[in-house]
Design an enzyme around this catalytic site. Structure first.
Site, PDB file in Angstrom:
ATOM      1  N   PRO A 213      31.569 -19.027 -43.025  1.00  0.00           N
ATOM      2  CG  PRO A 213      33.164 -20.150 -41.762  1.00  0.00           C
ATOM      3  CD  PRO A 213      32.507 -18.809 -41.923  1.00  0.00           C
ATOM      4  CD  GLU A 214      27.113 -19.933 -47.521  1.00  0.00           C
ATOM      5  OE1 GLU A 214      26.178 -20.614 -47.991  1.00  0.00           O
ATOM      6  OE2 GLU A 214      27.640 -19.003 -48.161  1.00  0.00           O
TER       7      GLU A 214
ATOM      8  CG  HIS B 153      45.097 -12.916 -35.685  1.00  0.00           C
ATOM      9  ND1 HIS B 153      44.848 -11.633 -35.229  1.00  0.00           N
ATOM     10  CD2 HIS B 153      45.876 -12.791 -36.798  1.00  0.00           C
ATOM     11  CE1 HIS B 153      45.436 -10.767 -36.028  1.00  0.00           C
ATOM     12  NE2 HIS B 153      46.067 -11.438 -36.982  1.00  0.00           N
TER      13      HIS B 153
ATOM     14  NE  ARG C  99      36.691  -8.923 -40.489  1.00  0.00           N
ATOM     15  CZ  ARG C  99      35.842  -8.941 -41.518  1.00  0.00           C
ATOM     16  NH1 ARG C  99      36.009  -9.808 -42.513  1.00  0.00           N
ATOM     17  NH2 ARG C  99      34.825  -8.114 -41.571  1.00  0.00           N
TER      18      ARG C  99
ATOM     19  NE  ARG D 175       9.405 -18.640 -43.742  1.00  0.00           N
ATOM     20  CZ  ARG D 175      10.174 -18.473 -42.683  1.00  0.00           C
ATOM     21  NH1 ARG D 175      10.859 -17.358 -42.540  1.00  0.00           N
ATOM     22  NH2 ARG D 175      10.267 -19.411 -41.760  1.00  0.00           N
TER      23      ARG D 175
END
Length: 279
Positions: free
Chosen positions: A2-3, A93, A112, A155
């Site tokens: 998820p972002e 889970h 997971r 950078r």
């Protein structure tokens, strides 16, 4: 994983579902998910009797504020929350359960098993590496085109990889990096320090546009993501390049290409996102 849009959507749903509730008890069936403190029983004792006052977010982290503590939750790959009645069957889970005094429960499921929890003194994030030096929130005023340009000039590295660096901008992952670079017309392998002022302005706008629309649509349910109400996002139906390998570009019809940048699968249109001589 998820972002920002997905975590923000979860935040909003949890804020509606659990703020104001008092934690009666906590059940932890997978203690290794509790990183701070390093004792799941201490984690349980610290949270008992606490009231969830607000649900915040920083980058991809959820922040549940409870009196003297901040509970930092990272969903990682497939973590999800849901609110249930105490008598509801516990699904497979389910690894952490926050039981409330009103008979409901906030349950955390994670197939997971990569999710993490850190219970910290409120306002002190020093124990969480990902929060110690995190970049500006891209949907807040502190994120500006000039600030982005100055950060990139300091950078080395390709712009796609740099966008995934949470020290540069908070909350962007693979999906939204690909989509923003496509909207801005920037090749993912361009060196970030070589982007022009105009390109930085386009990229800044693209990041804000893409993330804002995704938040509005509840995020992207590319895999198993759902919000706290169990509802899937809808931004996946608006994706233009991510996951579209060999499909025609929606702008020019050229086949979308997939390469690896910084070890991550990257989708782009070579016609709309040309490589520059500065490389």
């Amino acid at each position: 994983m998820p972002e920002l849009p997905e975590v923000e959507t979860v935040r909003r749903s949890l804020e509606a579902l659990v703020v104001g509730k008092t934690i009666r008890d906590v059940i932890v069936s997978l203690p290794r998910m509790i990183r701070t403190p390093d004792d799941a029983e201490q984690f349980r004792q610290m949270l008992r009797g606490q009231i969830i006052e607000r649900v915040g977010r920083r980058g991809k982290f959820l922040l549940l504020e409870t009196g003297p503590y901040t509970l930092v939750s990272h969903l990682r790959m497939e973590g999800r929350y849901g609110v249930y009645q105490q008598e509801d069957p516990i699904e497979k889970h389910t690894h952490v359960i926050f039981q409330f005094t009103d008979g409901t429960e906030l349950r955390y499921k994670d197939v997971r098993q990569f999710g993490t929890f850190d219970l910290l003194t409120r306002g002190d994030f020093s124990a969480v590496r990902g929060l110690r030096k995190i970049g500006p929130e891209p949907l807040e005023a502190a994120f500006t085109p000039e600030g982005l340009r100055k950060s990139l000039q300091r950078r080395t590295g390709k712009i796609k990889a740099l966008l995934l660096d949470q020290d540069l901008v908070a909350g962007i992952g693979n999906i939204y990096a690909d989509e923003a670079l496509f909207q801005a017309g920037i090749h993912p392998e361009c060196l970030g320090k070589n982007l022009t002022k105009e390109q930085c302005e386009k990229l800044h706008k693209a990041i804000v546009d893409v993330l804002s629309l995704s938040v509005e649509l509840g995020g992207s349910s590319v895999k198993s993501y759902v919000n706290g109400f169990g509802k899937s996002g809808e931004f996946q139906y608006r994706l233009k390049v991510y996951g579209k390998d060999k499909a025609p570009c929606p702008n020019c019809g050229t086949a979308i290409e997939k390469i690896r940048v910084g070890g991550r699968g990257t989708h782009f249109c070579l016609q709309c996102q040309p490589m520059f001589k500065s490389l």
